[in-house]
Design a protein around this motif. Structure first.
Motif, PDB file in Angstrom:
ATOM      1  N   MET A  41       0.840  -1.195   0.000  1.00 32.71           N
ATOM      2  CA  MET A  41       0.000   0.000   0.000  1.00 32.71           C
ATOM      3  C   MET A  41       0.872   1.240   0.000  1.00 32.71           C
ATOM      4  O   MET A  41       1.520   1.535   0.986  1.00 32.71           O
ATOM      5  CB  MET A  41      -0.892   0.022   1.237  1.00 32.71           C
ATOM      6  CG  MET A  41      -1.751   1.251   1.364  1.00 32.71           C
ATOM      7  SD  MET A  41      -2.581   1.312   2.967  1.00 32.71           S
ATOM      8  CE  MET A  41      -1.168   1.436   4.053  1.00 32.71           C
ATOM      9  N   THR A  42       0.948   1.916  -1.089  1.00 36.63           N
ATOM     10  CA  THR A  42       1.655   3.179  -1.142  1.00 36.63           C
ATOM     11  C   THR A  42       0.760   4.267  -0.574  1.00 36.63           C
ATOM     12  O   THR A  42      -0.410   4.346  -0.899  1.00 36.63           O
ATOM     13  CB  THR A  42       2.038   3.535  -2.584  1.00 36.63           C
ATOM     14  OG1 THR A  42       3.035   2.629  -3.010  1.00 36.63           O
ATOM     15  CG2 THR A  42       2.571   4.942  -2.689  1.00 36.63           C
ATOM     16  N   ILE A  43       1.309   5.112   0.225  1.00 39.52           N
ATOM     17  CA  ILE A  43       0.491   6.115   0.872  1.00 39.52           C
ATOM     18  C   ILE A  43       0.206   7.281  -0.054  1.00 39.52           C
ATOM     19  O   ILE A  43      -0.863   7.830  -0.061  1.00 39.52           O
ATOM     20  CB  ILE A  43       1.189   6.586   2.161  1.00 39.52           C
ATOM     21  CG1 ILE A  43       1.415   5.397   3.076  1.00 39.52           C
ATOM     22  CG2 ILE A  43       0.368   7.632   2.869  1.00 39.52           C
ATOM     23  CD1 ILE A  43       0.200   4.553   3.287  1.00 39.52           C
ATOM     24  N   ARG A  44       1.145   7.622  -0.851  1.00 37.14           N
ATOM     25  CA  ARG A  44       0.835   8.529  -1.949  1.00 37.14           C
ATOM     26  C   ARG A  44       1.770   8.187  -3.083  1.00 37.14           C
ATOM     27  O   ARG A  44       2.959   8.034  -2.881  1.00 37.14           O
ATOM     28  CB  ARG A  44       1.021   9.995  -1.545  1.00 37.14           C
ATOM     29  CG  ARG A  44       0.513  10.928  -2.614  1.00 37.14           C
ATOM     30  CD  ARG A  44       0.751  12.372  -2.261  1.00 37.14           C
ATOM     31  NE  ARG A  44      -0.206  12.841  -1.287  1.00 37.14           N
ATOM     32  CZ  ARG A  44      -0.226  14.100  -0.857  1.00 37.14           C
ATOM     33  NH1 ARG A  44       0.653  14.951  -1.287  1.00 37.14           N
ATOM     34  NH2 ARG A  44      -1.114  14.481   0.024  1.00 37.14           N
ATOM     35  N   TYR A  45       1.252   8.041  -4.260  1.00 37.45           N
ATOM     36  CA  TYR A  45       2.107   7.622  -5.362  1.00 37.45           C
ATOM     37  C   TYR A  45       2.170   8.708  -6.413  1.00 37.45           C
ATOM     38  O   TYR A  45       1.458   9.695  -6.372  1.00 37.45           O
ATOM     39  CB  TYR A  45       1.623   6.306  -5.972  1.00 37.45           C
ATOM     40  CG  TYR A  45       0.237   6.344  -6.563  1.00 37.45           C
ATOM     41  CD1 TYR A  45       0.012   6.876  -7.815  1.00 37.45           C
ATOM     42  CD2 TYR A  45      -0.842   5.827  -5.858  1.00 37.45           C
ATOM     43  CE1 TYR A  45      -1.243   6.896  -8.370  1.00 37.45           C
ATOM     44  CE2 TYR A  45      -2.109   5.850  -6.404  1.00 37.45           C
ATOM     45  CZ  TYR A  45      -2.307   6.383  -7.659  1.00 37.45           C
ATOM     46  OH  TYR A  45      -3.560   6.402  -8.183  1.00 37.45           O
ATOM     47  N   TYR A  46       3.046   8.501  -7.401  1.00 41.16           N
ATOM     48  CA  TYR A  46       3.363   9.539  -8.361  1.00 41.16           C
ATOM     49  C   TYR A  46       3.299   9.035  -9.788  1.00 41.16           C
ATOM     50  O   TYR A  46       4.303   8.637 -10.356  1.00 41.16           O
ATOM     51  CB  TYR A  46       4.776  10.081  -8.106  1.00 41.16           C
ATOM     52  CG  TYR A  46       4.995  10.549  -6.706  1.00 41.16           C
ATOM     53  CD1 TYR A  46       4.285  11.638  -6.212  1.00 41.16           C
ATOM     54  CD2 TYR A  46       5.890   9.909  -5.864  1.00 41.16           C
ATOM     55  CE1 TYR A  46       4.491  12.072  -4.912  1.00 41.16           C
ATOM     56  CE2 TYR A  46       6.092  10.334  -4.574  1.00 41.16           C
ATOM     57  CZ  TYR A  46       5.388  11.428  -4.110  1.00 41.16           C
ATOM     58  OH  TYR A  46       5.580  11.851  -2.827  1.00 41.16           O
ATOM     59  N   LYS A  70       9.957  12.504  -6.414  1.00 41.81           N
ATOM     60  CA  LYS A  70       8.820  11.591  -6.515  1.00 41.81           C
ATOM     61  C   LYS A  70       9.096  10.256  -5.837  1.00 41.81           C
ATOM     62  O   LYS A  70       8.169   9.570  -5.399  1.00 41.81           O
ATOM     63  CB  LYS A  70       8.475  11.344  -7.986  1.00 41.81           C
ATOM     64  CG  LYS A  70       8.007  12.567  -8.750  1.00 41.81           C
ATOM     65  CD  LYS A  70       7.780  12.208 -10.214  1.00 41.81           C
ATOM     66  CE  LYS A  70       7.479  13.423 -11.055  1.00 41.81           C
ATOM     67  NZ  LYS A  70       7.297  13.068 -12.492  1.00 41.81           N
ATOM     68  N   ALA A  71      10.364   9.871  -5.738  1.00 46.52           N
ATOM     69  CA  ALA A  71      10.710   8.572  -5.167  1.00 46.52           C
ATOM     70  C   ALA A  71      10.541   8.533  -3.653  1.00 46.52           C
ATOM     71  O   ALA A  71      10.522   7.448  -3.060  1.00 46.52           O
ATOM     72  CB  ALA A  71      12.148   8.203  -5.543  1.00 46.52           C
ATOM     73  N   GLU A  72      10.434   9.685  -3.009  1.00 42.68           N
ATOM     74  CA  GLU A  72      10.184   9.691  -1.576  1.00 42.68           C
ATOM     75  C   GLU A  72       8.773   9.170  -1.286  1.00 42.68           C
ATOM     76  O   GLU A  72       7.832   9.423  -2.036  1.00 42.68           O
ATOM     77  CB  GLU A  72      10.333  11.102  -0.997  1.00 42.68           C
ATOM     78  CG  GLU A  72      11.754  11.615  -0.964  1.00 42.68           C
ATOM     79  CD  GLU A  72      11.872  12.906  -0.154  1.00 42.68           C
ATOM     80  OE1 GLU A  72      10.814  13.455   0.240  1.00 42.68           O
ATOM     81  OE2 GLU A  72      12.996  13.358   0.090  1.00 42.68           O
ATOM     82  N   THR A  73       8.625   8.455  -0.188  1.00 39.94           N
ATOM     83  CA  THR A  73       7.302   8.042   0.269  1.00 39.94           C
ATOM     84  C   THR A  73       6.638   9.222   0.965  1.00 39.94           C
ATOM     85  O   THR A  73       7.270   9.903   1.777  1.00 39.94           O
ATOM     86  CB  THR A  73       7.408   6.865   1.251  1.00 39.94           C
ATOM     87  OG1 THR A  73       7.983   5.753   0.577  1.00 39.94           O
ATOM     88  CG2 THR A  73       6.033   6.470   1.776  1.00 39.94           C
ATOM     89  N   VAL A  74       5.374   9.456   0.647  1.00 33.44           N
ATOM     90  CA  VAL A  74       4.640  10.560   1.245  1.00 33.44           C
ATOM     91  C   VAL A  74       3.376  10.023   1.911  1.00 33.44           C
ATOM     92  O   VAL A  74       2.531   9.420   1.263  1.00 33.44           O
ATOM     93  CB  VAL A  74       4.264  11.632   0.196  1.00 33.44           C
ATOM     94  CG1 VAL A  74       3.475  12.757   0.846  1.00 33.44           C
ATOM     95  CG2 VAL A  74       5.514  12.170  -0.474  1.00 33.44           C
ATOM     96  N   VAL A  75       3.285  10.218   3.218  1.00 35.44           N
ATOM     97  CA  VAL A  75       2.079   9.884   3.962  1.00 35.44           C
ATOM     98  C   VAL A  75       1.258  11.164   4.040  1.00 35.44           C
ATOM     99  O   VAL A  75       1.644  12.113   4.715  1.00 35.44           O
ATOM    100  CB  VAL A  75       2.414   9.371   5.370  1.00 35.44           C
ATOM    101  CG1 VAL A  75       1.147   8.926   6.089  1.00 35.44           C
ATOM    102  CG2 VAL A  75       3.432   8.246   5.311  1.00 35.44           C
ATOM    103  N   ASP A  76       0.123  11.217   3.333  1.00 41.19           N
ATOM    104  CA  ASP A  76      -0.619  12.470   3.264  1.00 41.19           C
ATOM    105  C   ASP A  76      -1.688  12.557   4.339  1.00 41.19           C
ATOM    106  O   ASP A  76      -2.006  11.597   5.034  1.00 41.19           O
ATOM    107  CB  ASP A  76      -1.198  12.692   1.864  1.00 41.19           C
ATOM    108  CG  ASP A  76      -2.263  11.676   1.490  1.00 41.19           C
ATOM    109  OD1 ASP A  76      -2.839  11.046   2.388  1.00 41.19           O
ATOM    110  OD2 ASP A  76      -2.519  11.519   0.288  1.00 41.19           O
TER     111      ASP A  76
END
Length: 721
Positions: free
Chosen positions: A1-6, A69-75
């Motif tokens: 589960m990606t928290i925010r993807y690009y 963009k490669a950083e994981t982002v929890v929004d």
């Protein structure tokens, strides 16, 4: 589960399940700005985003790089959806990160990022480092999520613009920024444990300026455990109770003013203050007291200025940042002694980032930065408040860094980034105890061991291949370092101020006590790590988004203490920090999947595999490091006004001791949430739910107390934009 993807055609999309949720809100007429945000696909920051972009490493007004963009982002939407109330629990939503709940005398929570702890993965708030100078840690339970827009997580490879000490990566907590003339959200709630929750964020965005303010309160008076504890608690009372009588209270206020004279320039002053209390409650109806240590004060205060100015036909930009961060900490009854231990830490920092796109297809950044950290500690009598003689300590360290980074867009399909960071650290100590001062008076040469300088160079490179708009492959290599903390360099923690002279010694009288202290080692080198990673992000199927990476990391020169030296300085027992022999290998897999089965059903999955070993000692076992961990959830829109969100958090077994004789059991925790948005109240959402639905006791091996058990919660969220 990606928290925010690009997806490659956009800046930052939320996962498929959250996109579906945003679409549902649009159908209901709830939070239209969020629905529009989910649908946008441009490459620059837009006016309706609530992210304070000056607090990130992104360049204002520029195309987002593939490395960013490669950083994981929890929004924020994911944090609210899964009801994560503090940064530690929110970070558990990022692949490769697992969360350790608070317990023990310090009652601190933390996270592990690909096998590295928070000393190696520093915490930033809007680009400002907020780790505690004394030991490099941060109690993540004290950072609530009430006023944040997102959390950025860089694992292994991280931009050199983050600065020093990013041995295992970096975590950046990003604040809110108003999107309209009136942008507000609020929450009130409660939960098992006499929890009280209240927060409000209000902002306004005008033509040439904006203002953002926030207040939050979160208090828990006890924690219900999965099983009763029967026995004697920390205060000597015989109890039979499932109530873990430990109280925490977190309050935070923030204020930000921004001046935006045009589309690219921004000048911002920010202020934030947080106050926290951690302590056992009163003996009585709320159960048993697990510890006697009390933190009547855990306070942090930060003021900062940051700006972005474009010049020379917008081909150059300059981004200065200046900040002052203060941390006040008081702990009473350490080791059941009637005294208070006080920390007064502070940091002043400044950086100047200069960037240009004057060379075609190149974004070149350079940064110089300076940080001055100070740790002061002293003890007081808990009854009178009077200072205790000989307990004052003061140490300082300065960091000077120069960073250079070039992002080269080779073609529509290829992009590369190379960077390097040089850092020099100088430490100094004074008032660090009577023992050390007496030693220096008797042996002046020892004074040089209090203020050594260390420097390091960290190079790195990454390559990105984008065959189509829906697929990106990445490869990176990075060398990272970490400097010793004040605690590692100078503290006599757990060692005491005296040591017994051993039998057969000739420099002291065997059997007698001599003064003991810790001195810095002028020959100490920074801890080092090499990171290698291969990854993919994209859409292998139209309704499936996937982010996957395999990595290998090898670290060496970890810090450790020598045995006491009674010979070099006769009459004293000396310890030093040294670089330990041996290498530690970490390798693993991070996988995130988001799939939309139907307009009303979406699911997300995170799975991580971590293998860690000592390459020079195959019998050594790393404790509390599970090989398998992850989370899965579903977003089910049962009706136009009802959303059901089940989730499962999994953590595999781990070793309890370094010999591998005992293990902590693996476990899975099930959570369930129901959210209702009444058609008549389009800006309000009512939620009720339960955490640890099946009351699972997942305590570690030989833990005296059970783990937190079943807990119910309810809240009301209101938003307007």
């Amino acid at each position: 589960m990606t928290i925010r993807y690009y997806p490659l055609s956009s800046t930052r999309y939320r996962p498929a399940c959250l996109t579906a949720l945003a679409s549902a809100l649009l159908c209901l007429g709830v939070q239209p700005a969020l629905a529009q945000q989910a649908a946008q696909a441009n490459n620059t920051a837009t006016s309706n985003q609530n992210v304070f972009t000056l607090g990130t490493i992104a360049v204002q007004g520029a195309r987002q790089t593939e490395a960013e963009k490669a950083e994981t982002v929890v929004d924020r939407e994911t944090i609210d959806l899964l009801e994560k109330k503090d940064v530690g629990t929110a970070l558990s939503l990022a692949p490769g990160v697992f969360y350790n709940r608070p317990q023990g005398g310090r009652y601190e929570s933390n996270v592990i990022v690909r096998g590295y702890d928070l000393r190696s993965v520093p915490i930033f708030v809007d680009g400002i480092p907020v780790y505690i100078p004394y030991d490099g840690y941060s109690d993540l339970g004290r950072f609530t999520t009430a006023d944040i827009s997102e959390i950025n997580v860089a694992k292994g490879y991280s931009s050199v613009m983050y600065g020093h000490n990013t041995l295992g990566g970096a975590i950046n907590i990003v604040s809110l920024r108003p999107r309209s003339e009136f942008d507000a959200n609020a929450i009130v709630g409660t939960a098992t444990g006499d929890v009280s929750e209240a927060a409000v964020n209000v902002g306004t965005r005008q033509e040439n300026w904006y203002l953002q303010a926030g207040l939050s309160h979160y208090e828990r008076k006890y924690t219900r455990l999965a099983e009763n504890f029967v026995g004697e608690d920390a205060r000597g009372n015989e109890v039979d109770s499932d109530k873990y009588n430990y109280r925490t209270r977190d309050r935070r206020g923030s204020l930000r003013f921004g001046y935006t004279p045009n589309a690219t320039d921004e000048y911002v002053v920010s202020y934030a203050k947080q106050e926290a209390v951690k302590m056992p409650g009163q003996t009585g109806s709320r159960g048993f007291v697990p510890a006697t240590w009390e933190w009547p004060k855990w306070d942090r205060e930060t003021i900062s200025f940051v700006s972005n100015t474009r010049f020379l036909d917008d081909k150059f930009y300059v981004k200065p940042r200046v900040y002052y961060d203060k941390f006040d900490n008081t702990m009473d009854w350490w080791r059941n002694q009637p005294k208070g231990s006080h920390y007064r830490d502070k940091a002043f920092g400044a950086s100047l980032e200069l960037g240009t796109e004057i060379i075609e297809n190149h974004l070149i950044k350079t940064m110089i930065s300076y940080k001055d950290e100070e740790h002061r500690s002293f003890d007081t009598d808990i009854y009178t408040g009077a200072g205790i003689a000989g307990t004052d300590q003061k140490v300082t360290q300065e960091f000077f860094s120069v960073a250079l980074e070039d992002t080269w867009t080779i073609s529509d399909q290829w992009e590369t980034q190379i960077g390097a960071l040089y850092t020099r650290r100088k430490a100094d100590a004074s008032d660090i105890g009577v023992n050390t001062q007496n030693l220096i008076n008797q042996y002046p040469a020892a004074g040089s061991m209090l203020n050594p300088s260390i420097d390091t160079i960290d190079p790195q490179a990454a390559l990105f291949y984008k065959p189509t708009e829906n697929h990106t492959w990445r490869a990176s290599i990075a060398r990272k370092t970490r400097f010793p903390s004040f605690k590692q360099a100078y503290s006599n923690y757990a060692a005491g101020n005296e040591a017994r002279c051993p039998a057969g010694a000739t420099t002291c009288t065997p059997g007698t006590n001599v003064p003991s202290m810790t001195l810095q080692n002028p020959g100490l080198a920074p801890e080092k790590a090499m990171h290698y990673e291969l990854g993919y992000a994209g859409r292998p199927l139209p309704d499936l988004y996937m982010d996957a990476s395999v990595y290998y990391s090898e670290s060496k020169d970890a810090f450790g203490r020598t045995d006491r030296d009674f010979v070099t300085y006769p009459g004293y027992a000396i310890q030093q920090n040294v670089n330990l022999d041996g290498k530690t290998e970490r390798k693993g897999l991070d996988l995130s999947l988001n799939y939309t089965f139907a307009p009303r059903l979406s699911v997300g999955l995170n799975y991580s595999y971590l293998h860690i070993r000592n390459k020079d000692d195959s019998s050594y076992r790393f404790t509390d490091m599970p090989e398998h961990f992850g989370i899965a959830y579903a977003d089910i829109r049962a009706t136009e006004w009802l959303t059901v969100t089940p989730s499962i958090e999994y953590r595999g077994s781990s070793y309890y001791d370094t010999k591998g004789e005992d293990k902590n059991p693996g476990y899975a925790i099930t959570n369930l949430k129901f959210s209702v948005t009444p058609p008549a109240w389009k800006n309000a959402t009512f939620s009720i739910g339960v955490e640890n639905l099946f009351d699972k006791d997942y305590r570690a091996f030989d833990d005296e107390y059970a783990s937190p058990g079943r807990s119910f919660f309810a809240n009301l969220r209101v938003s307007y934009n």
